[in-house]
Each structure stands twice: as C-alpha cells, then as structure tokens.
Design a protein around this motif. Structure first.
Motif: not given
Length: 177
Positions: A143-159
C-alpha cells in the motif's frame, strides 16, 4: 462548554471551531479532523476515516463532504447536517465580512501581505493532510509503495490522477493492497 453530553452539540462545537482554522479549505483541516474523530472522540477508527475521505473525494461536490460523512456516522442524518452547517456557516460568515473589509481597504498593502503569508500555511496544511491520510490508509508495504508511486506519477507527469486511482482500486480489489 462541555459538548460531550450530546453528539450533535459535540459535532457542532468541534466543526464550528475547526472551520475557523481551515486555511485553504476543508482538506487543510484533515489532520485535525482525523485527530478529533479518531483519537479524541473515537467516532471512527483509522480505516473508517480513510474510507470516509475516499468516498468524499470520489463523490461529486465540495471537499467538505467528509465532514458530512463523519457527522452521519456519529448521529445519522441530523449529525451529518449539523456537522456540515457547523463547518460551512462560520467560515462563510467570516469570509463575507473579511471580503467587505478588503474591498474598503483595496489601496492598502496589508491585504496582499496577508494573502501572501497564507499561501505557505495552506500548502503546509495540505501536505500534512496527505501525510496523515497516507499513514492512515497504508497498512502494508504494498500500500505504501502504491501511494508513493501514485504521488510520483502525479508530480512527474501530466497523467490524469483517476488512472492512478483506478489502478489502486484494481490492486485493492485483487487483494494486493
């Protein structure tokens, strides 16, 4: 005032006071809502709070919907209505009078100074909201990895963040998180 006798009065007192300190909107008050609802009054547990937040964010409408859900879980429809009004009416009244004051002093420098000072406060409160929700909802490493991955995606991409939400929902449905 002792609001502990009646849950409706406890909701009104709690959210009316909290509304005056919610700089940046209801989401900036999430850490305090969590502390009061989970740790102080024990109205909800961590999972219920995280679920209420998720439902509030998925539902159309204002972010203040989490207050309605907390009130509803404490005292039914009357609790939801009382909590929502307590969260909205004091700040709406304050905003009305402050806007009138700012209109009268539009040539002064202090309104711009106050607005500039509130921006970092609001950002800090929103950041702490994210931290509280992540620590509340993420009980496993996955769960922590999914949250961290979602945060990185939201920050680094326009997805669109809905894709990360959909992926997390699928992983949760599959039992991974």
């Amino acid at each position: 005032m002792n609001p502990d006798g009646n849950p409706i009065w406890a909701l009104i007192w709690t959210f009316a006071l909290m509304s005056l300190f919610a700089v940046g909107g209801a989401n900036s008050a999430i850490p305090e809502m969590h502390r009061v609802a989970v740790d102080v009054h024990h109205w909800l547990n961590d999972k219920q709070f995280a679920d209420a937040y998720a439902i509030a964010q998925l539902s159309p409408g204002p972010n203040v919907l989490i207050v309605t859900l907390i009130g509803y879980s404490v005292a039914g429809v009357a609790g939801g209505l009382a909590a929502t009004l307590a969260m909205c009416v004091p700040t709406a009244t304050l905003a009305y009078y402050v806007s009138r004051l700012l209109t009268r002093s539009s040539h002064s420098r202090w309104p711009a100074i106050i607005q500039a000072a509130l921006v970092p406060v609001s950002i800090g409160l929103m950041g702490s909201s994210g931290l509280i929700l992540a620590s509340t909802a993420d009980r496993t490493w996955a769960g922590a990895l999914v949250t961290a991955g979602a945060a990185v995606l939201a920050f680094a991409t326009r997805l669109n963040p809905l894709w990360a939400l959909l992926a997390g929902g699928c992983l949760g449905f599959a039992g991974v998180i």
